[in-house]
Design a protein around this motif. Structure first.
Motif, PDB file in Angstrom:
ATOM      1  N   LEU A 240      -5.401  -4.131  -5.207  1.00  0.00           N
ATOM      2  CA  LEU A 240      -4.165  -3.937  -4.425  1.00  0.00           C
ATOM      3  C   LEU A 240      -2.928  -4.355  -5.230  1.00  0.00           C
ATOM      4  O   LEU A 240      -1.896  -3.676  -5.211  1.00  0.00           O
ATOM      5  N   ALA A 241      -3.046  -5.483  -5.926  1.00  0.00           N
ATOM      6  CA  ALA A 241      -1.903  -5.968  -6.709  1.00  0.00           C
ATOM      7  C   ALA A 241      -1.615  -5.041  -7.881  1.00  0.00           C
ATOM      8  O   ALA A 241      -0.446  -4.784  -8.212  1.00  0.00           O
ATOM      9  N   ASP A 242      -2.672  -4.510  -8.513  1.00  0.00           N
ATOM     10  CA  ASP A 242      -2.476  -3.622  -9.662  1.00  0.00           C
ATOM     11  C   ASP A 242      -1.774  -2.330  -9.265  1.00  0.00           C
ATOM     12  O   ASP A 242      -1.028  -1.750 -10.062  1.00  0.00           O
ATOM     13  N   ILE A 243      -2.016  -1.868  -8.049  1.00  0.00           N
ATOM     14  CA  ILE A 243      -1.386  -0.621  -7.600  1.00  0.00           C
ATOM     15  C   ILE A 243      -0.004  -0.878  -7.003  1.00  0.00           C
ATOM     16  O   ILE A 243       0.686   0.032  -6.553  1.00  0.00           O
ATOM     17  N   ASP A 244       0.420  -2.179  -6.995  1.00  0.00           N
ATOM     18  CA  ASP A 244       1.738  -2.594  -6.457  1.00  0.00           C
ATOM     19  C   ASP A 244       1.838  -2.373  -4.955  1.00  0.00           C
ATOM     20  O   ASP A 244       2.861  -1.878  -4.436  1.00  0.00           O
ATOM     21  N   ALA A 245       0.795  -2.734  -4.245  1.00  0.00           N
ATOM     22  CA  ALA A 245       0.887  -2.717  -2.793  1.00  0.00           C
ATOM     23  C   ALA A 245       1.957  -3.713  -2.352  1.00  0.00           C
ATOM     24  O   ALA A 245       2.143  -4.766  -2.968  1.00  0.00           O
ATOM     25  N   ALA A 246       2.674  -3.380  -1.263  1.00  0.00           N
ATOM     26  CA  ALA A 246       3.769  -4.249  -0.825  1.00  0.00           C
ATOM     27  C   ALA A 246       3.242  -5.542  -0.221  1.00  0.00           C
ATOM     28  O   ALA A 246       3.777  -6.622  -0.488  1.00  0.00           O
ATOM     29  N   ALA A 247       2.192  -5.465   0.597  1.00  0.00           N
ATOM     30  CA  ALA A 247       1.638  -6.659   1.243  1.00  0.00           C
ATOM     31  C   ALA A 247       0.315  -6.280   1.906  1.00  0.00           C
ATOM     32  O   ALA A 247       0.007  -5.101   2.116  1.00  0.00           O
ATOM     33  N   LEU A 248      -0.463  -7.324   2.240  1.00  0.00           N
ATOM     34  CA  LEU A 248      -1.737  -7.148   2.939  1.00  0.00           C
ATOM     35  C   LEU A 248      -1.627  -7.857   4.287  1.00  0.00           C
ATOM     36  O   LEU A 248      -1.304  -9.050   4.354  1.00  0.00           O
ATOM     37  N   VAL A 249      -1.878  -7.107   5.374  1.00  0.00           N
ATOM     38  CA  VAL A 249      -1.842  -7.672   6.732  1.00  0.00           C
ATOM     39  C   VAL A 249      -3.262  -7.639   7.287  1.00  0.00           C
ATOM     40  O   VAL A 249      -3.893  -6.567   7.355  1.00  0.00           O
ATOM     41  N   ILE A 250      -3.789  -8.801   7.694  1.00  0.00           N
ATOM     42  CA  ILE A 250      -5.163  -8.892   8.196  1.00  0.00           C
ATOM     43  C   ILE A 250      -5.150  -9.460   9.614  1.00  0.00           C
ATOM     44  O   ILE A 250      -4.423 -10.413   9.906  1.00  0.00           O
ATOM     45  N   GLU A 251      -5.918  -8.831  10.472  1.00  0.00           N
ATOM     46  CA  GLU A 251      -5.997  -9.240  11.868  1.00  0.00           C
ATOM     47  C   GLU A 251      -7.073 -10.320  12.028  1.00  0.00           C
ATOM     48  O   GLU A 251      -8.202 -10.164  11.545  1.00  0.00           O
ATOM     49  N   LEU A 252      -6.737 -11.415  12.699  1.00  0.00           N
ATOM     50  CA  LEU A 252      -7.687 -12.521  12.923  1.00  0.00           C
ATOM     51  C   LEU A 252      -8.191 -12.473  14.371  1.00  0.00           C
ATOM     52  O   LEU A 252      -7.961 -13.381  15.167  1.00  0.00           O
ATOM     53  N   VAL A 253      -8.838 -11.366  14.697  1.00  0.00           N
ATOM     54  CA  VAL A 253      -9.300 -11.183  16.070  1.00  0.00           C
ATOM     55  C   VAL A 253     -10.791 -10.909  16.115  1.00  0.00           C
ATOM     56  O   VAL A 253     -11.536 -11.503  16.907  1.00  0.00           O
ATOM     57  N   ARG A 254     -11.293 -10.058  15.227  1.00  0.00           N
ATOM     58  CA  ARG A 254     -12.693  -9.625  15.298  1.00  0.00           C
ATOM     59  C   ARG A 254     -13.583 -10.446  14.360  1.00  0.00           C
ATOM     60  O   ARG A 254     -14.348 -11.291  14.796  1.00  0.00           O
ATOM     61  N   ARG A 255     -13.479 -10.206  13.051  1.00  0.00           N
ATOM     62  CA  ARG A 255     -14.403 -10.857  12.114  1.00  0.00           C
ATOM     63  C   ARG A 255     -13.960 -12.273  11.779  1.00  0.00           C
ATOM     64  O   ARG A 255     -14.795 -13.180  11.674  1.00  0.00           O
ATOM     65  N   TYR A 256     -12.656 -12.461  11.592  1.00  0.00           N
ATOM     66  CA  TYR A 256     -12.167 -13.778  11.179  1.00  0.00           C
ATOM     67  C   TYR A 256     -11.217 -14.342  12.241  1.00  0.00           C
ATOM     68  O   TYR A 256     -10.534 -13.587  12.954  1.00  0.00           O
ATOM     69  N   HIS A 257     -11.193 -15.662  12.310  1.00  0.00           N
ATOM     70  CA  HIS A 257     -10.227 -16.359  13.161  1.00  0.00           C
ATOM     71  C   HIS A 257      -9.319 -17.257  12.325  1.00  0.00           C
ATOM     72  O   HIS A 257      -8.405 -17.881  12.876  1.00  0.00           O
TER      73      HIS A 257
END
Length: 552
Positions: free
Chosen positions: A96-113
């Motif tokens: 993701l960083a190599d392709i210059d993604a702006a940011a990563l948003v992860i939902e803490l509802v299903r797999r992770y809290h």
């Protein structure tokens, strides 16, 4: 260890999360949108990179999402496909960083809290903003809202760009000068715009949201620190945006846009468009207006200084320093060259400018009014001014023999040079046509003004005219009606300081005739010619009459 920064509405967004015109939405702008704010976003890493522009939003549940990205995307995920092993997580973030993604948003509802430590460390190592959502968010709705915003902004940007092109085309077609072009650029961009030449002297400065002193402080050093680029680009929020200005195929100077002092926000594509069109319009204006713009800048600066039109002493010092004139540890002297003609003598102006440059004397030369040139010298504390004034006066009179060269007094503060210009102007106004120069000098100065020249300076004052008429009117009327010349007898008597014998000799008259005429003068004027005070009053009136008749 999480940074756990709750998001706040970024500068420039309103309560609906709209983005200011002229730029792409940033990560911070997107997080402030109600559709995402409802998920209670927390910035875990990359808080200093929330100003990254977002080109698109991408929802992914793949282990290798980077293969579908082009850069600038805000990546949304539930975290379901995230690898279990640390190496896999690191690889996921690196892609993701190599392709210059702006940011990563992860939902803490299903797999992770809570965000996995491996993900936090990997994102922090690569400077990738990681944002968590504590509540369930409809990713499709997020995509729809953000894409509508981006597309709407792009359409608005296209319309604004069209208006910019139309405005500068209109300026060019009507032959606008450099001041008008730079002023238009500052108004369109909301930023201060400066036009400089190749030696980094600021010739025109149009402030926006700041003063001239703030905009031009340390200008040469600041400008030299910003090298030329082949293309106009924005390097950072605190850097200048510059574009080259050409003349006849050669680089002539640059036009620079300054960051906004209020928010320090970076330049966007619209600012680059404004600056590039400004440079193009200035290139055309340089062809239409062939008078050297340095000369125009010097004229405008001198006029503002002489007429005290600066906003503050700081503005004065900064503006002249940006033109290359020393403003500290110097003594200043104003010189006026009055050509006694109604037209501008550009040849003399150029010659005097060349002369001070050749002599290594910091100075500005420019036309203050039609037929009147101003020179401002900045001399070293130990440098005598008379040889410089003599050289410039000789040059001016060699090229224009009828010219009157006048010098004001020295001052030690640049802001006080208005007084020096006023004094030089007084000397010029008190110098009648044909007034001989003092021996060994090519210029006039304030100490040269005696009674006759003072009255010449005041010749338009009706009080002087009224005084002369009250003192001598009846005598002049008598000479006119009777064909006598008592006025000449009075002149000889006054010039002889009341000595009747000398007055008779100067007039070629007998003493008896002089006595008789003096009695007639006393009767006509109702004056006692034996009184020294009354003789002084009559002498003043007679001198004023000579001055007024010289004018006529």
């Amino acid at each position: 260890m999480n940074e756990n920064h709750p998001t706040a509405r970024p500068p420039g967004t309103d309560h609906r999360g709209t983005v200011p015109a002229g730029r792409q939405p940033t990560v911070a702008d997107i997080l402030a949108l109600p559709v995402l704010a409802a998920g209670q976003p927390q910035v875990v890493t990359g808080t200093t990179h929330l100003d990254r522009p977002v080109r698109w939003v991408h929802i992914t549940e793949l282990t290798d999402p980077a293969s579908f990205l082009k850069g600038g995307e805000l990546v949304l995920t539930t975290g379901m496909p995230l690898p279990d092993d640390t190496a896999g997580v690191r690889r996921y973030v690196d892609e993701l960083a190599d392709i210059d993604a702006a940011a990563l948003v992860i939902e803490l509802v299903r797999r992770y809290h809570r965000p996995p430590d491996a993900l936090v460390h990997a994102c922090r190592a690569r400077g990738l903003p990681l944002i968590t959502l504590a509540k369930d968010v409809n990713f499709l709705e997020v995509t729809q809202v953000v894409h509508t915003l981006i597309l709407g902004n792009q359409a608005d940007a296209m319309r604004r760009t069209q208006r910019i092109h139309e405005a500068f085309t209109a300026l060019t077609l009507r032959g606008a000068g450099p001041e008008e072009v730079v002023r238009a650029a500052a108004e369109m961009s909301g930023h201060t715009v400066v036009l400089e030449n190749l030696v980094h002297q600021a010739l025109i400065c149009e402030p926006s949201g700041s003063t001239v002193a703030q905009a031009l402080a340390g200008w040469e050093q600041r400008s030299r620190a910003r090298p030329d680029d082949e293309h106009t680009d924005a390097r950072g929020a605190d850097d200048l945006l510059v574009a080259p200005v050409e003349y006849q195929g050669e680089r002539w100077g640059r036009v620079a846009m300054l960051p906004a002092p209020a928010d320090g926000s970076a330049f966007g594509p619209e600012h680059i468009t404004v600056l590039e069109r400004t440079a193009m319009a200035l290139t055309v204006a340089r062809l239409i207006h062939p008078t050297p713009w340095e000369r125009t800048a010097h004229r405008n600066a001198l006029r503002d200084l002489a007429e005290q039109r600066h906003h503050s002493p700081d503005d004065t010092h900064t503006r002249f320093a940006a033109l290359g004139l020393p403003t500290e540890n110097s003594r200043f002297l104003a010189i006026l060259v009055d050509l006694r003609t109604a037209h501008e003598d550009a040849v003399l102006e150029a010659r005097l400018s060349q002369e001070v440059r050749t002599a290594g004397i910091p100075a500005l030369v420019g036309e203050l009014a039609p037929g009147r040139l101003g020179i401002l010298l900045a001399l070293r504390p130990s440098q005598p001014w008379r040889p410089v004034a003599e050289q410039l006066g000789s040059t001016a009179r060699d090229m224009a023999p009828q010219a009157v060269v006048s010098v004001g007094s020295e001052v030690t503060d640049l802001c006080s040079t208005a007084r020096s210009f006023r004094e030089a102007s007084r000397v010029t106004d008190a110098t009648p046509p044909g007034q001989p120069l003092p021996p060994g000098r090519s210029f006039h100065e304030l100490s040269d003004i005696g009674l006759r020249r003072l009255l010449y300076e005041l010749r338009e004052d009706t009080r002087i005219q009224d005084y002369t008429e009250r003192q001598l009117g009846r005598l002049i009327d008598h000479d006119t009606r009777h064909g006598t010349d008592l006025l000449t007898t009075l002149r000889h008597y006054l010039d002889a300081a009341g000595n009747k014998t000398t007055a008779a000799r100067r007039g070629g008259l007998s003493r008896e005739t002089v006595y008789q005429r003096l009695r007639t003068l006393e009767r006509l004027l109702d004056r006692d010619l034996e009184s020294g005070e009354q003789r002084t009053e009559l002498h003043l009136a007679l001198t004023a009459l000579d001055v007024l008749r010289t004018r006529s």
